[in-house]
Design a protein around this motif. Sequence first.
Motif, short mmCIF file in Angstrom:
data_model
loop_
_atom_site.label_atom_id
_atom_site.label_comp_id
_atom_site.label_asym_id
_atom_site.label_seq_id
_atom_site.Cartn_x
_atom_site.Cartn_y
_atom_site.Cartn_z
N ALA A 17 0.82 -1.21 0.00
CA ALA A 17 0.00 0.00 0.00
C ALA A 17 0.86 1.27 0.00
N ASN A 18 0.41 2.28 -0.77
CA ASN A 18 1.06 3.59 -0.81
C ASN A 18 1.28 4.13 0.61
N ASP A 19 0.28 4.00 1.48
CA ASP A 19 0.40 4.58 2.81
C ASP A 19 1.40 3.85 3.70
N LEU A 20 1.67 2.55 3.41
CA LEU A 20 2.72 1.85 4.17
C LEU A 20 4.09 2.34 3.70
N MET A 21 4.24 2.56 2.38
CA MET A 21 5.50 3.14 1.87
C MET A 21 5.69 4.54 2.45
N LEU A 22 4.61 5.31 2.51
CA LEU A 22 4.67 6.65 3.08
C LEU A 22 5.14 6.59 4.54
N LYS A 23 4.59 5.65 5.30
CA LYS A 23 5.00 5.47 6.70
C LYS A 23 6.49 5.15 6.79
N ALA A 54 12.24 6.59 7.76
CA ALA A 54 13.60 6.68 7.24
C ALA A 54 14.13 8.11 7.40
N VAL A 55 13.29 9.10 7.05
CA VAL A 55 13.70 10.50 7.15
C VAL A 55 13.95 10.87 8.61
N GLU A 56 13.07 10.41 9.51
CA GLU A 56 13.22 10.67 10.95
C GLU A 56 14.50 10.03 11.48
N ALA A 57 14.77 8.78 11.04
CA ALA A 57 15.99 8.10 11.47
C ALA A 57 17.21 8.86 10.96
N GLY A 58 17.09 9.46 9.76
CA GLY A 58 18.18 10.27 9.21
C GLY A 58 18.43 11.51 10.06
N LEU A 59 17.35 12.19 10.45
CA LEU A 59 17.47 13.40 11.26
C LEU A 59 18.19 13.11 12.58
N ASN A 60 17.92 11.91 13.14
CA ASN A 60 18.51 11.57 14.45
C ASN A 60 20.03 11.46 14.42
N VAL A 61 20.59 11.19 13.23
CA VAL A 61 22.05 11.04 13.16
C VAL A 61 22.69 12.05 12.20
N GLY A 62 21.91 13.03 11.72
CA GLY A 62 22.45 14.02 10.79
C GLY A 62 22.76 13.46 9.42
N ALA A 63 22.06 12.39 9.02
CA ALA A 63 22.27 11.83 7.68
C ALA A 63 21.61 12.73 6.63
N GLU A 100 13.42 12.20 1.24
CA GLU A 100 12.44 13.24 1.63
C GLU A 100 11.54 13.61 0.47
N LEU A 101 12.13 13.73 -0.73
CA LEU A 101 11.33 14.06 -1.91
C LEU A 101 10.33 12.94 -2.19
N ALA A 102 10.80 11.70 -2.12
CA ALA A 102 9.92 10.56 -2.37
C ALA A 102 8.80 10.52 -1.33
N ARG A 103 9.13 10.81 -0.07
CA ARG A 103 8.09 10.81 0.97
C ARG A 103 6.97 11.78 0.59
N ASN A 104 7.35 12.94 0.07
CA ASN A 104 6.33 13.91 -0.33
C ASN A 104 5.53 13.44 -1.54
N LEU A 105 6.18 12.76 -2.48
CA LEU A 105 5.43 12.24 -3.64
C LEU A 105 4.37 11.23 -3.20
#
Length: 301
Positions: free
Chosen positions: A244-250, A255-264, A270-275
Amino acid sequence: ETTRVAFFGLGHMGGPMALNLHRAGLAVRGFDPSEAACSAARGAGLPVAASAEEVLADAQVVISMLPASRHVERLYLGDDDAPGLLNRLPPGTLILDCSTIAPASAQRVAQAAAARGLAMLDAPVSGGVAGAQAGTLTFIVGGDAAALERARPVLQCMGKHIFHMGRNGAGQVAKLCNNMALGVIMAVTAEALALGAAHGLDPKALSQMMAVSTGRSWATEVCNPWPGVLEAAPATRGYQGGFANDLMLKDLGLAVEAGLNVGAITPLGELARNLYALNSAAGRGGLDFSSVLQLLRRGSP
Ligand code: NAD
């Protein structure tokens, strides 16, 4: 001696996973607050308990397959209304959380478990509902190696491949890395096919060329987003079934949140999350994520 398993979460994935343990001869009892999930599991032959207390009786292994971080934290750590499982399990109980959740959340629960003498692994899966039914899932594991050796015979009843990625949370990180790559690759494949089609190319011929060229991927060869290119792809059946699209969105949000936690640096994630968020807003949240093509295809509604 038969291994006694308490299985929490009998949804699309958990139901068939628990059933495979039952068929392999383990003493499994399932629990789910959703009456629909319980009756589907019962109908398929799984022993289902009426309460969390009942499902826990004598369990040596606890498995959870829940929607998101908050459900997992509530189940194990509890909240104002109810105590968590960690307070009720005898030391030595092995806990396997197979849900896809935030790595930080997996670490938090595993630390609380360790403080009570309970071994816990994060063991998210890849392979979808079809893999859960066929017992061919890939388990992506984080946590103690000795705990994994105890878990291995149980996991092998539900899956084919087991990867040990490191300490607690590492299984979730690895799962999110895979799904971030998948989400980006699907979106760019859709974009490439839409570009070709806007120039009058046949998307099927374009896909066949790409599938043996350097742009090849699972998105060109197995789950092609253009309707009619592949007989077995969700795109060809109105994007029904699949992932499901919404599981990929989740997963992209995690992934983006995990990136923020370590400065990745995760610009494409992020772009794909918005798409996928736009695709969800366009009413396609419940359809397969390859329906993101419909955002990019010229002349789409
Ligand atoms: P689902 O919504 O079908 O099932 C989750 C179930 O958990 C529901 O039936 C819900 O009632 C139950 N639940 C919630 N709180 C509970 C509690 N405290 N105790 C017992 N049960 C509880 O979701 P799903 O598709 O089975 O996915 C489960 C997890 O697996 C998610 O984290 C998802 O991201 C991941 N995953 C899904 C797929 C897929 O293709 N569906 C593939 C890989 C990973």
